[in-house]
Design a protein around this motif. Sequence first.
Motif, PDB file in Angstrom:
ATOM      1  N   ARG A 200      23.683 -29.594  61.459  1.00 48.18           N
ATOM      2  CA  ARG A 200      24.763 -28.783  60.908  1.00 48.18           C
ATOM      3  C   ARG A 200      26.145 -29.407  61.085  1.00 48.18           C
ATOM      4  NH1 ARG A 200      20.799 -25.434  62.983  1.00 48.18           N
ATOM      5  NH2 ARG A 200      21.523 -25.901  65.087  1.00 48.18           N
TER       6      ARG A 200
ATOM      7  N   ASP B  30      17.790 -12.673  66.654  1.00 48.05           N
ATOM      8  CA  ASP B  30      18.201 -13.577  65.586  1.00 48.05           C
ATOM      9  C   ASP B  30      17.229 -14.758  65.491  1.00 48.05           C
ATOM     10  OD1 ASP B  30      19.515 -15.326  63.821  1.00 48.05           O
ATOM     11  OD2 ASP B  30      21.486 -14.605  64.449  1.00 48.05           O
ATOM     12  N   HIS B  31      16.398 -14.762  64.452  1.00 49.55           N
ATOM     13  CA  HIS B  31      15.415 -15.833  64.277  1.00 49.55           C
ATOM     14  C   HIS B  31      16.089 -17.166  63.966  1.00 49.55           C
ATOM     15  CE1 HIS B  31      12.005 -13.168  64.572  1.00 49.55           C
ATOM     16  NE2 HIS B  31      12.549 -12.364  63.687  1.00 49.55           N
ATOM     17  N   ARG B  32      17.306 -17.129  63.413  1.00 43.28           N
ATOM     18  CA  ARG B  32      18.011 -18.378  63.142  1.00 43.28           C
ATOM     19  C   ARG B  32      18.336 -19.101  64.442  1.00 43.28           C
ATOM     20  NH1 ARG B  32      22.987 -16.112  59.956  1.00 43.28           N
ATOM     21  NH2 ARG B  32      22.789 -14.697  61.741  1.00 43.28           N
TER      22      ARG B  32
ATOM     23  N   SER C 106      16.758 -22.859  65.936  1.00 36.55           N
ATOM     24  CA  SER C 106      17.795 -23.888  65.876  1.00 36.55           C
ATOM     25  C   SER C 106      17.653 -24.993  66.899  1.00 36.55           C
ATOM     26  CB  SER C 106      19.179 -23.242  66.044  1.00 36.55           C
ATOM     27  OG  SER C 106      19.468 -22.411  64.946  1.00 36.55           O
TER      28      SER C 106
END
Length: 209
Positions: free
Chosen positions: A110, A171-173, A177
């Motif tokens: 990212r 939060d699956h994100r 990550s």
Amino acid sequence: MPTRGDRHLRAIQLAKQLAALGARLKTIHLVTGIPPRQVQALFFPDPRSIPRGRAPDSAEWYHGANLILRADACLIGAKYRQLRVQGLTAGDALVLAYRAYQAATQPPHRISLDRAFNLVSYIDGIWLATAPTLTVLPCPSCGCEFIAAVGTVAHGDACPFCKLLERFHLDHRIQASYPARATRDMTERQLGMLALFHLLSPGSDTPAE
């Protein structure tokens, strides 16, 4: 004492590493001192291969970024600061810190090399900056090192890792990550932070409380 030829050769080697990591011509020029035209001739013979787009020119992107982006940036900043304290040059520390970040996160990464360059410029007050406006602080709550504006008092509310841990189960994100294994290039505090993430992971052998 290194000769002029030694310094030029080292600059070429550093430029090659930066180009391989996706740096723009301006970034390579500012880090190494090699003129942009020479950088292009050496590493981008095909003009279509030159990285395009507007590079960040201030640190405001960090303050406005989402939680995962800020945590990623902190991984780079903490490793960079550790390497600088160890005596590495800014250019070498940037390359090694970015590689450590790549090894600790899932692709596509990212944070680009140019954003990492922007970040450390404002941590050290070099290249893009005339004075430091960002600093790396240890969190008194979780022990992780995080980036904050110069003058910030370290506390859990300012630490992105504390916030990530609070939201991890929801939060699956966040869960997706970070890889299952941390790299040896991370600092001790970063390893501790990643270990906490993995401990909380739904796939961990240790049940979450």
